[in-house]
Every structure is written in C-alpha cells, then in structure tokens.
Design an enzyme around this catalytic site. Structure first.
Site: not given
Length: 810
Positions: A32, A78, A122
C-alpha cells in the site's frame, strides 16, 4: 441439539496481537504505502495505469470518465474504496503535485488552493504522453504478471517504466513504523546522471551531483544550501530548506510590494494567505497594507503591499519565520527493494533503476528475437515453396485432405509442421513476382534484425547503449528546464538585494537631516526657465540641502562634519513620494548629536584600486582607498581629520590616474592630476589642493572627462556648460583659472557637475522646489561668461544643489 465438538488452541493474547499486527504492518508496507524502487509506483497507481492501458486510454485516444477507470481498477485489481482510487488518479493528473503528470485530466482536478476535484462521474482522463512511457513494451513479456486478488486475472507486478519515475516524480507515503518522502527531480538532469553511471558504475556522489543539482519541484521555489541535498543523496535522509520565489516592485505612488510568483512544494496557497492575514491582524507581522491573490492561468502571483516607509527585508524575514513561505522538505528515500523496505542513496536509486531497465530490455530483446526467428522460419518455408511452386501445387492437389498435404510437403521438402501449415494457408496472391520480392526483402530484414538482437544479448555494453539511447530519447521528448533554483549559500547569508529591482533613485537630504529616496520616474521633464515642482513638504525652517542620483543596489557613503564615514545600501533608505518629508538620517545611522552629514558619495563596491577623494571648504584634499571603508556600515569610522572650523564640501570616486577639477565659490577653477595627491590613511588630514583667497571657499570637486562638460550653477539660478579643454593642468596648491564671472545678479557658485549631451539634471532650491532639465538646453560658453537663467528664483530662496540623472544604459 448436539453440541458441536471443536478443538480449542490456547494462544497468549500478546502473541496473537503481535502476529496479527505484524501481518497487517507488512501488508501496509509492501502492498500500500511504499513505492517500488523500479517503477516508483505504489500498487494503487500501478493498477490504475494498467487499467487505463487495458481500456485503450492512450494519449491519442479520447478520454473516458474517471468513474469508469476507477471502477475497472477496483473491480479487476484493487479491491479497496473508490475514494482512495480516485484520489490517487487525481494526484497523478495534478501539475502542482507531480513534476511530470502521468495522467492527462479533463475537468476540475483540484487546485493549489486545496479546492477538491469534481466527482469522478464528471471528470475524464487518459494516459499522458509521458505516462504512456511507463507501460511501453508491457506486452513483450518484459515484466512478471501475478494473479489478481481473486486469481481470475493477471496483473503486472511492476511496470517496464521507460522513464526513471521514482527520481523525477518522487513519492510520499506513511506505512507502519516508517514513512517515505522523496523529492522530484528534473528529467534532463536525471537522464544525464543515469548515463554517466552507465558509463562509469564507480562514479562518486560528487560526480552524480555534477548532473543532478538537487530537487526540482513542480511549484518551483528556491532551495537554500547544498549541505542538506548532499546529505540526503549520500545517506537517503536529509533536510532541504525551500523558500517561495519573489520580486520587489515599486508602484508609481512609491509603495513597495513583495510579489511571490512561486511557493514551496506542497503548500496550500489559500491556507497560506489566511495565515498571513491572521498574522497581520494579530500584529505579529507589521508593515503590510494589503494582501491580494492575483493568480490566473498565466501563473501564481501573491501580492503583499507594504505600508509607506516599511523596510521590505524586515517583512520578508517575518514572513519566512512565521509562514510556510519557508518550508523544510524532510527527505526519506525509502522504497521497496525486492519487497523489502530500504533507505537508499542517490547512487543506489540510479543503480536499481538501471538494473530494472537491463532486465526489461533483455526480456524485450529475447521476446523480439523469438518473434523474429518464428517469422523468419515461416518465411524460409514460404521461399522454398515459391521456388518449387508447381510441385507444391501438384502435391496439394494430389492429397486427399489438408493433413495429408502437410505430411507430403514435409516429407518432400524437409519442412517443419509450422512451415507446412504456412504453405497450405498461403493465398494465391502471394504468387505474383512483386509479392515474392516483398517476402525476400522481409526475410533479409529479419535476418539482419536477428543478428542485431543476438549481438545485444551477447554484448552487455551494447545493451547498455540501447538503454542510454532510449533514456536520451525520452529526455529529448519530455525534458524541460529546471524550475527550482538552488542557491549555494545557507539561508542566513542570502542577500535580499538580488531580488530588488535595480532602479534609479533621487536621494534627497534636508538641512535638518531628513532623507528619502524617490524614483527618478516620479519627476517629469520641464523646459528651461520653468518654476519647478514641489519636491518636499518641509518644516518652515528646513530646506533641501543635498540631492544626487544612485541605483537601489549602490552603497551610499555618508561623511559627516566631524570627518566620520558611514554607509547604507540605497534600498535600505525608506522610499517616499515627491512631497513626503522622509525619515531622519540619524534614525538610520549611528551619528552622534553634535555632527552633521556634509557630503554623500555613491559607491558600487569597495576595492583597493579605487579611491575616495575628499575635499574641504578650505581647499584641503585627501585620497583614501575605498577598501578602507568596507566595514564602516551604520556605526561609522574616521574618514578625514579636519582642522578647526573646516568642513567637507565634496567627495568623489577616482581610479588613481584621473585628472580632477576644483571649483571655488568665487569663480576660480584648478585642473590638476590626482597623482599629485598621494594615498593616505583614514585618520590623516590631507594636503592643500587649491590655493584660495581669504573670503573664498571650495564649491565642488569634479573628475575631468573630455567626453563631458562642466555644468556650473549659481545660487540665484544661473548656469552654463564649459569645456574641460578650456583649462590647462597646473600643480596642486595653485590658484587656478577663471571659470565664472560672479555678480550680484548671479550670486556665488553653489554647485558643479559633469554632464554629457543627452543627460538630464536636477536642481533643488532651499525652499524645496525642484526642476528637471535636459543638459543640452543649457548653453556651452567660455570661461568668463555669466551663463543663462536655469530657473526662476524668488529671493530669499536660492539654489542649493544640482545633480546629473544617469541614462539607463549607463
């Protein structure tokens, strides 16, 4: 109900916690928070880039919704929250976060003010051109693929990374018990250093630092001192001090503004402005009139407007002390090397990247060689068939099915299964002579390629050459100039004047000791004979006593009536408007109450081969090396020992071999060579320069320059220009020749200055009026002429000073 029988294993709670926590910690470290030393990516970034590659989001393709990209990466590779995935995607697209963004975003991807990006539904994204280089040759078996989280798909364990991503983009992350914070660097510098390492693997740290000067942050800024950089490069840990880049601008109204055009990396601009405003409100920082954010698409621009008379240096020191305009970047070069965290030096970072590229290029070469050999093998079979085409056709026609045809062809022409398959699959169109030529040409090219690829695998130096060439090609395509400036000095010794605009200033000093500087641009040129404009609102009993022109970077040497010398930088004198009173000189210098400033000289630098020539009203002259005054500053040192009742009238800089002109108030002038005046120590009295009548005094001292002319000005506003050639040289301590005929109407000579044809001059009267004139408007006359009226004088007013305004070119 029957009780379920089970086995209970007793474990001490501290052992279980230790094991569980260690497993969690290792997962965070490896999967990570820390980047891989080879491609500089954490798993989340690698998976996002791979998902974009699979979606075909290359630089020449249209963008796709960010939600689609994060959804694909999350569903396939993931299995974490989409918020963390989108945050990682956004950061890769921000040009203020990454030195070389790997993602090209469309839409609102946040700002340096800390504004959040628009929602992922968006915005749209695709790989940037340099981001695409991270995935180059991925499909050529260059890296290992590993199963994804549910073992339904494969994902790359590392990317081929044709760019040294970890070095050029840096990384930051907090794991468990460790953290990484790696600064970004300039691509051109990194590529040069890697090529130097390939040429000489024994290269020293200094050798690498010849190429990589230091970090290169996307937001620019100035790094102070190389000690922190060298420490970080040598050990993997170090502290780098970064300051915002600024200039100082002066408005037409005389107010100074500090303009920040770059801020330290990682600083939130909006929070920074709020912090400055709070410090001004709480009076921690004094002297700021207004703070404005004038940033736009052209770039960042923070305007800090100062109050009149505020010294910019003081405000800047406060800003750097109390705000993030000066920040420390703590370097921790921690990365994963073979799934183990390691703190790496600069040389190790380069070595591991080169090792990775050697592995990638070797595997790619083997892959290309295999494909070339397979294709060549097929072409060799086709060439055999084409050479015996009639027999081949006959064998195929005579065979009952394809398998038998292949078997017969293999037996007849000693072919392989693959070659026989290619022959039976061959189209009739391949039989044309042009197609045959094409196949022959392709086979020749393949044989050349195979030979080259084999030589690469056999010759390590040749392989390294390929790596170097590819890196240089990347640098050529994406390299850009350095943004972060690196200053060798440590933070304490930085001189602010490097950032202060060089500008002509009129320095005005009043009889009562008030001083100010006004930009020359504040004065507008007038015609000869004008009345002038008010230059200072003074107290009734005060008047302007001295005026001269200097640039903001010059030293101003003040010599007092007691013969002591002090100096200030011009920019350290508070700026005023044309009508302001200014500040008292004694608030800037440590002048004792019983001494007054009598003469001021403009000195660029203190040297052994330049001299300060001092002259007193009684005609005494003295020559001292300027280097003797370098430590005068605001405390002062002795410049000349004066006789009782004598005062300094003038001082000028000379080169040691100049001719000088001494001019008296009664109209006498003596031209002599300065070699007749030997250099003396600071505390001596000097020698007689000009023999004066009992009622006469020295009015001024000039350096002879045949390209210029003497300008003589009298107390009631008359003046003329005179050629130096009209005077012959005499020995010192003589009376000289007539330079002006004094009358009641003209008054005595009060000032003289050496001017060129295209110069402007400034005249000041005792009541504070000033007039700016072009020197060419003043007539050139003979030695005995009275001259022309330069300005209207209403008595009891009189002219007290004249100085030349230098041209910009000078």
């Amino acid at each position: 109900m029957e009780e379920q029988q089970g086995k209970v294993i007793p474990i001490a709670i501290e052992d279980e916690v230790k094991t569980a926590y260690l497993n969690y910690a290792m997962s965070v470290i490896v999967s990570r928070a820390l980047p891989d030393v080879r491609d500089g990516l954490k798993p989340v970034h690698r998976r996002l880039l791979y998902a974009m590659d699979e979606l075909g989001l290359h630089p020449n393709s249209p963008t796709k919704k960010s939600a689609r990209i994060t959804g694909d990466a999350m569903g396939k590779y993931h299995p974490h929250g989409d918020a963390s995935l989108y945050d990682a995607l956004v950061r890769m697209a921000q040009d203020f976060s990454l030195r070389y963004p790997l993602v090209q975003g469309q839409g609102n991807f946040g700002s340096i003010d800390g504004d959040p990006p628009a929602a992922s539904r968006y915005t749209e994204a695709k790989l940037s051109r340099i981001g695409d280089e991270m995935l180059a040759d991925l499909k050529k078996d260059t890296v290992d693929f590993v199963p994804n989280y549910d073992e339904s798909l494969k994902e790359p364990s590392v990317l081929p990374s044709a760019i040294p991503n970890l070095l050029i983009n840096g990384s930051s992350g907090i794991a468990v018990g460790m953290a990484t914070n790696m600064p970004p660097h300039n691509l051109n510098e990194v590529v040069d250093a890697i090529c130097a390492y390939i040429d000489n693997p024994e290269i020293s740290l200094d050798g690498l630092m010849h190429y990589i000067k230091g970090p290169d942050f996307p937001t620019g800024g100035i790094v102070f001192g190389k000690r922190g950089i060298k420490e970080a490069y040598a050990t993997g840990r170090g502290r780098i001090v970064v300051r915002g880049k600024f200039t100082i601008e002066v408005a037409k109204n005389g107010k100074e503004s500090i303009i920040f055009t770059e801020i330290p990396y990682g600083v939130n601009k909006a929070s920074l402005l709020v912090k400055i405003a709070e410090l001004v409100r709480d009076k921690v920082i004094d002297g700021i009139a207004e703070i404005r954010d004038e940033s736009d698409r052209e770039g960042l621009r923070i305007v800090i407007e100062l109050k009149k008379g505020t010294i910019a240096k003081v405000v800047l020191n406060q800003l750097f002390s109390h705000t993030a305009l000066q920040s420390t970047f703590g370097v921790i070069n921690l990365a994963l090397v073979g799934l183990r965290p390691k703190c790496l030096s600069l040389k190790e970072l380069i070595a591991y990247y080169v090792e990775h590229r050697v592995d990638v290029v070797t595997r790619r070469t083997k892959y290309d060689l295999q494909k070339a050999e397979e294709r060549a093998h097929i072409l060799e079979g086709l060439m055999i068939a084409l050479a015996n085409i009639d027999e081949v056709v006959a064998i195929i026609k005579a065979s009952r099915d394809v398998e038998l045809a292949k078997t017969n062809l293999i037996q007849r022409f000693v072919l392989t299964e693959i070659q026989a398959q290619a022959i039976v699959d061959m189209r009739l169109g391949r039989l044309t002579s042009l197609e045959v030529e094409k196949l022959q040409k392709e086979l020749e090219e393949l044989r050349t390629l195979i030979s080259y690829l084999k030589s690469l695998l056999e010759d390590k130096a040749k392989l390294m050459g390929v790596i170097k060439d590819e890196l240089r090609s990347v640098a050529e395509k994406y390299g850009d100039p350095r943004r972060t400036e690196i200053v060798a000095d440590e933070i304490e010794s930085i001189n602010i004047e490097d950032l202060i605009q060089k500008e002509e200033m009129v320095i005005l000093i009043s009889n009562l000791g008030y001083i100010k500087r006004v930009p020359v641009s504040s004065y507008k040129s007038q015609g000869r004979g004008g009345k002038g404009m008010a230059s200072a609102k003074l107290a009734e009993e005060d008047f302007i006593e001295q005026l001269f022109v200097a640039t903001t970077h010059d030293h101003l040497m003040f010599i007092t009536s007691k013969g002591r010398a002090y100096w200030l930088k011009v920019h350290e004198i508070p700026e005023g408007s044309r009508t302001s009173k200014g500040v008292h000189i004694k608030s800037l210098l440590m002048v004792s109450p019983n001494e007054e400033i009598t003469t001021v000289v403009d000195i660029r630098e203190f040297r052994d081969d330049t001299y300060l020539l001092l002259a007193t009203t009684r005609g005494i002259v003295k020559k001292v090396q300027t280097s003797e005054f370098s430590n005068a500053k605001t405390r002062g040192i002795i410049a000349i020992s004066l006789d009782e009742g004598d005062t300094l009238v003038s001082a000028l800089l000379t080169g040691g071999s100049d001719e000088i002109m001494m001019i008296s108030r009664k109209g006498q002038a003596l031209r002599t060579h300065e070699e007749q005046i030997r250099p003396m120590g600071r505390s001596s009295r000097g020698v007689t320069g000009m023999k004066l009548d009992v009622d006469d005094e020295l009015a001024g001292l000039l350096r002879v320059n045949d390209e210029e002319k003497m300008l003589i000005v009298t107390e009631y506003g008359y003046g003329k220009r005179v050629e130096y050639a009209e005077f012959s040289a005499h020995n010192r301590a003589t009376g000289g020749q007539r330079v002006y005929t004094i009358t009641e109407k003209t008054g005595e000579i009060v000032s003289c200055v050496s001017v060129k044809e295209d110069d402007d001059i400034m005249c000041i009267t005792s009541q504070g009026k000033s007039i700016k004139l072009a020197a060419k408007e003043i007539s050139v006359m003979g030695r005995s002429a009275q001259g022309v009226r330069l300005l209207q004088i209403e008595r009891p007013d009189f002219v007290i000073g004249v100085d030349r305004i230098a041209n910009e070119e000078e």
